[in-house]
Write an enzyme that holds these catalytic residues in place. Structure first.
Site, PDB file in Angstrom:
ATOM      1  N   HIS A 176       0.584  -1.117   0.136  1.00 27.88           N
ATOM      2  CA  HIS A 176       0.073   0.103   0.109  1.00 27.88           C
ATOM      3  C   HIS A 176       0.942   1.125   0.007  1.00 27.88           C
ATOM      4  CE1 HIS A 176       0.934   0.775   4.305  1.00 27.88           C
ATOM      5  NE2 HIS A 176       0.633  -0.491   4.545  1.00 27.88           N
TER       6      HIS A 176
ATOM      7  N   ALA B 211      20.236 -14.961  10.911  1.00 27.40           N
ATOM      8  CA  ALA B 211      18.892 -14.680  11.573  1.00 27.40           C
ATOM      9  C   ALA B 211      18.686 -13.133  11.879  1.00 27.40           C
ATOM     10  CB  ALA B 211      18.709 -16.140  12.745  1.00 27.40           C
TER      11      ALA B 211
ATOM     12  N   ARG C  33      31.274 -10.878   5.980  1.00 25.24           N
ATOM     13  CA  ARG C  33      32.316 -11.265   5.312  1.00 25.24           C
ATOM     14  C   ARG C  33      31.981 -12.209   3.932  1.00 25.24           C
ATOM     15  NH1 ARG C  33      33.669 -16.945   6.349  1.00 25.24           N
ATOM     16  NH2 ARG C  33      32.421 -17.747   8.317  1.00 25.24           N
TER      17      ARG C  33
END
Length: 177
Positions: A105, A147, A170
């Site tokens: 939107h 994560a 890295r």
């Protein structure tokens, strides 16, 4: 005998759960709940383990989600496309990850559609748990996203990125496959 029956059951239920897909390859496996809306194409040997929470694959009108062969998608993953999301071969997507090619939107008027830009995960990409990939991003071949990262810009091949927003940590050693 029990093992064969379980395998047959998984095969048959997987066919049923992927019935709304536009295209599906051979030997797809789905454990748990899968929600499919729109043009969704699954490659061969895709595995979806949605045992904790459903996996949602939703493509809007004229949009497409394409998932390459031998990909693994974990519980709670949501992939939304207003234009196109392409996932290459041998990719792994961790629990509760979110991939979307649009804000869905406008910031000014929430009744108007937002700007969309295709998302591409090249081959052999690994997304850790709770990764968010935003519109217009290309993640290069063999890259790993740590994560909890939020990917807002392109990731080079064989890179390890993490953080909010995701930054290069890295480069990974290239393996010969």
């Amino acid at each position: 005998m029990i093992g064969k029956l379980q395998t047959v059951w998984v095969v048959l239920t997987s066919l049923f759960k992927t019935r709304r897909c536009t295209r599906r390859g051979k030997l797809i496996r789905v454990w748990g709940s899968l929600q499919v809306i729109g043009d969704v194409r699954l490659g061969e040997r895709v595995r979806i383990r949605a045992t904790h929470l459903p996996v949602e694959l939703a493509a809007g009108p004229g949009a497409m989600i394409e998932i390459g062969e031998r990909c693994y998608i974990n519980s709670g993953v949501s992939i939304g496309a207003q234009e196109r999301v392409t996932i290459g071969k041998n990719c792994a997507i961790g629990n509760y990850s979110l991939i979307m090619d649009s804000d869905f939107h406008s910031l000014d008027d929430h009744t108007q559609p937002g700007v969309a830009a295709p998302v591409v995960l090249e081959d052999n990409v690994w997304l850790g748990a709770r990764v968010t990939v935003l519109k217009g991003v290309r993640i290069g071949r063999g890259a790993v996203v740590a994560a909890g990262a939020v990917v807002t810009r392109d990731v080079p091949p064989c890179a390890l990125v993490g953080g909010v927003p995701a930054r290069l940590i890295r480069f990974l050693e290239k393996s010969e496959k």
